[in-house]
Design an enzyme around this catalytic site. Structure first.
Site, PDB file in Angstrom:
ATOM      1  N   GLU A  28       0.864  -1.172   0.000  1.00  0.00           N
ATOM      2  CA  GLU A  28       0.000   0.000   0.000  1.00  0.00           C
ATOM      3  C   GLU A  28       0.899   1.219   0.000  1.00  0.00           C
ATOM      4  O   GLU A  28       2.096   1.120  -0.279  1.00  0.00           O
ATOM      5  CB  GLU A  28      -0.898  -0.013   1.243  1.00  0.00           C
ATOM      6  CG  GLU A  28      -2.062  -0.955   1.107  1.00  0.00           C
ATOM      7  CD  GLU A  28      -3.140  -0.633   2.113  1.00  0.00           C
ATOM      8  OE1 GLU A  28      -4.205  -1.207   1.990  1.00  0.00           O
ATOM      9  OE2 GLU A  28      -2.931   0.190   3.022  1.00  0.00           O
ATOM     10  N   GLU A  39      -4.724   8.585   7.766  1.00  0.00           N
ATOM     11  CA  GLU A  39      -5.951   7.833   7.470  1.00  0.00           C
ATOM     12  C   GLU A  39      -6.361   6.992   8.668  1.00  0.00           C
ATOM     13  O   GLU A  39      -7.534   6.972   9.064  1.00  0.00           O
ATOM     14  CB  GLU A  39      -5.722   6.942   6.255  1.00  0.00           C
ATOM     15  CG  GLU A  39      -6.901   6.024   5.936  1.00  0.00           C
ATOM     16  CD  GLU A  39      -6.558   4.967   4.901  1.00  0.00           C
ATOM     17  OE1 GLU A  39      -7.402   4.735   4.024  1.00  0.00           O
ATOM     18  OE2 GLU A  39      -5.453   4.390   4.958  1.00  0.00           O
ATOM     19  N   ASN A  93       8.770  10.292   5.595  1.00  0.00           N
ATOM     20  CA  ASN A  93       8.061  10.547   4.351  1.00  0.00           C
ATOM     21  C   ASN A  93       8.576   9.550   3.324  1.00  0.00           C
ATOM     22  O   ASN A  93       9.584   8.881   3.546  1.00  0.00           O
ATOM     23  CB  ASN A  93       8.259  11.986   3.869  1.00  0.00           C
ATOM     24  CG  ASN A  93       7.047  12.502   3.119  1.00  0.00           C
ATOM     25  OD1 ASN A  93       6.221  11.728   2.634  1.00  0.00           O
ATOM     26  ND2 ASN A  93       6.934  13.823   3.011  1.00  0.00           N
ATOM     27  N   ASP A  96      -7.815  13.845   2.401  1.00  0.00           N
ATOM     28  CA  ASP A  96      -8.960  12.985   2.660  1.00  0.00           C
ATOM     29  C   ASP A  96      -9.022  12.596   4.132  1.00  0.00           C
ATOM     30  O   ASP A  96     -10.106  12.484   4.706  1.00  0.00           O
ATOM     31  CB  ASP A  96      -8.903  11.734   1.781  1.00  0.00           C
ATOM     32  CG  ASP A  96      -7.735  10.820   2.112  1.00  0.00           C
ATOM     33  OD1 ASP A  96      -6.613  11.342   2.303  1.00  0.00           O
ATOM     34  OD2 ASP A  96      -7.932   9.596   2.178  1.00  0.00           O
ATOM     35  N   TYR A 107       1.304  25.870  -6.905  1.00  0.00           N
ATOM     36  CA  TYR A 107       2.100  27.089  -6.774  1.00  0.00           C
ATOM     37  C   TYR A 107       1.225  28.334  -6.808  1.00  0.00           C
ATOM     38  O   TYR A 107       1.696  29.420  -7.168  1.00  0.00           O
ATOM     39  CB  TYR A 107       3.169  27.140  -7.863  1.00  0.00           C
ATOM     40  CG  TYR A 107       4.194  26.047  -7.719  1.00  0.00           C
ATOM     41  CD1 TYR A 107       5.210  26.134  -6.765  1.00  0.00           C
ATOM     42  CD2 TYR A 107       4.140  24.903  -8.506  1.00  0.00           C
ATOM     43  CE1 TYR A 107       6.145  25.124  -6.609  1.00  0.00           C
ATOM     44  CE2 TYR A 107       5.069  23.882  -8.360  1.00  0.00           C
ATOM     45  CZ  TYR A 107       6.063  23.993  -7.409  1.00  0.00           C
ATOM     46  OH  TYR A 107       6.986  22.985  -7.250  1.00  0.00           O
TER      47      TYR A 107
END
Length: 415
Positions: A85, A96, A224, A275, A322
């Protein structure tokens, strides 16, 4: 890490099963007539089979033996060791997962009248996955008239690192000043999307420290991964600390793998998954509605206010990357720089991101995104932020932004 029988269940999937059980509680007109309950009672009754099913699943999820939560109380994205994932192993978590946890605890408050777990979920998010000032120390250097330096995006990872291009003008950020005024801080209030819960990678980018504390650090670490175009898959990503002090990676840390520059500075950077933040607002709306039906809105008022604040900053996802003028322009380099609202597309984009110089000095940047998909849209959250007073953000233009966003999201669905 988990007991037999639960080793292959994603946190969101497990929560989804619990929410389904609660969502179909027969309290609508089709249910058998019952005596009217006093306003202070829980909305759902504790003896119906749907509530029982929800509480059974809830107790499995919250049982420490089943491995859904870390020792710090952070929900794992999933509990298996290796996954395909956005995260690549079960020791990670995502915004999430936090958003579904908010929803789980909102539903628990609905069926029990106990809102302490819901408030605890928000407190845990603030401690770990919403960066503190220490984790984002240089926002006071942000220039809303020049939000970020342009970096071209490429379809394939072999095109990276991508060179900074200061000849391309960015537009103006129209919401930074009002956010600063509304909350008395230049810091961003949003969830970073990815975390190494057990510091498996060993960076030790511990929340609240703004430092790389190394492999001996216990507990969660900011990381990240995706940073090289739309084609980059989970197997091609390069996990990296969000605060890059050049302690790991190469001489320039991990920066020169992604960006080509004449020199590199130690820096921090975060990415928001809109989301998830929108889902957090959605969960807070239901918590407010259900607690209010119990005559107990005050029990969740502080957490609901946090959701409203998150919704204020979530507007960064409604703008072009931007802050370029929205219109019929296909080359970002030549697209006109935006002013005011002409850079706002009003859809929940793939991300927004922000970063700056380490140790609070010199510079900071913010970007939105021009890519949107239907699955990220949340008309209910947009409606709540625009119409429910307890969820209306403080910034003066937030209500109108979310009012327009609601309409734009519905248009997007129809299109």
């Amino acid at each position: 890490m988990s007991a037999p029988g639960f080793s292959r269940r994603r946190f969101a999937a497990a929560v989804g099963g619990a929410l389904f059980a609660a969502a179909v509680t027969p309290t609508l007109a089709s249910a058998a007539p019952t005596a009217k309950k006093p306003a202070t009672s829980p909305v759902a009754t504790a003896d119906d089979p749907y509530t029982t099913a929800f509480l059974t699943q809830y107790n499995k999820i919250k049982d420490s033996a089943n491995g859904y939560f870390s020792d710090e109380g952070i929900p794992y994205h999933c509990v298996e060791t290796l996954i395909v994932e956005a995260p690549d192993h079960g020791h990670q978590t995502t915004s999430e997962a936090f958003s579904y946890w908010f929803w789980l605890e909102a539903t628990y408050g609905r069926v029990t009248g106990n809102w302490t777990p819901f408030n605890n979920a928000w407190a845990t998010a603030e401690k770990y996955i919403i960066p503190t000032h220490t984790d984002q120390p240089s926002n006071s250097s942000y220039n809303a008239s020049s939000p970020a330096t342009y970096i071209p995006e490429w379809p394939e990872v072999n095109k990276y690192p991508s060179a900074l291009d200061s000849s391309v003008s960015s537009g103006q950020d129209p919401i930074a000043s009002e956010l600063n005024s509304a909350y008395g801080t230049p810091d961003i209030y949003g969830m970073h999307w990815l975390m190494d819960v057990d510091n498996i990678y060993g960076y030790g980018n511990t929340p609240g420290t703004g430092a790389e504390n190394g492999p001996t650090a216990s507990g969660p670490s900011y990381i990240n991964s995706y940073q090289r175009g739309a084609q980059e898959s989970v197997w091609e990503t390069i996990p990296q600390p969000t605060t890059d002090l050049f302690k790991y990676g190469g001489p320039n840390g991990y920066l020169d793998l992604f960006v080509k520059d004449s020199s590199y500075s130690q820096q921090w950077k975060y990415t928001n998954a809109p989301d998830a933040d929108a889902r957090a607002v959605q969960a807070a709306y239901w918590a407010y509605r259900w607690a209010s039906a119990q005559g107990n809105a005050s029990a969740v008022s502080a957490s609901v206010a946090k959701a409203a604040k998150m919704g204020d900053y979530l507007r960064y996802s409604l703008f072009d990357k931007y802050f370029k003028k929205i219109g019929n322009c296909t080359d970002p380099k030549s697209c006109a720089a935006g002013t005011g609202r002409d850079s706002e597309h009003y859809l929940l984009a793939w991300y927004y991101a922000w970063g700056g110089a380490e140790n609070g000095g010199g510079w900071a940047w913010r970007i939105g995104d021009g890519t949107a998909q239907q699955g990220y849209q949340n008309p209910l959250a947009a409606w709540a932020l625009a119409n429910v007073p307890s969820l209306t953000p403080k910034s003066p233009t937030a209500k109108s932004d979310w009012t327009t966003s609601l309409q734009r999201q519905l248009e997007f669905y129809q299109w």
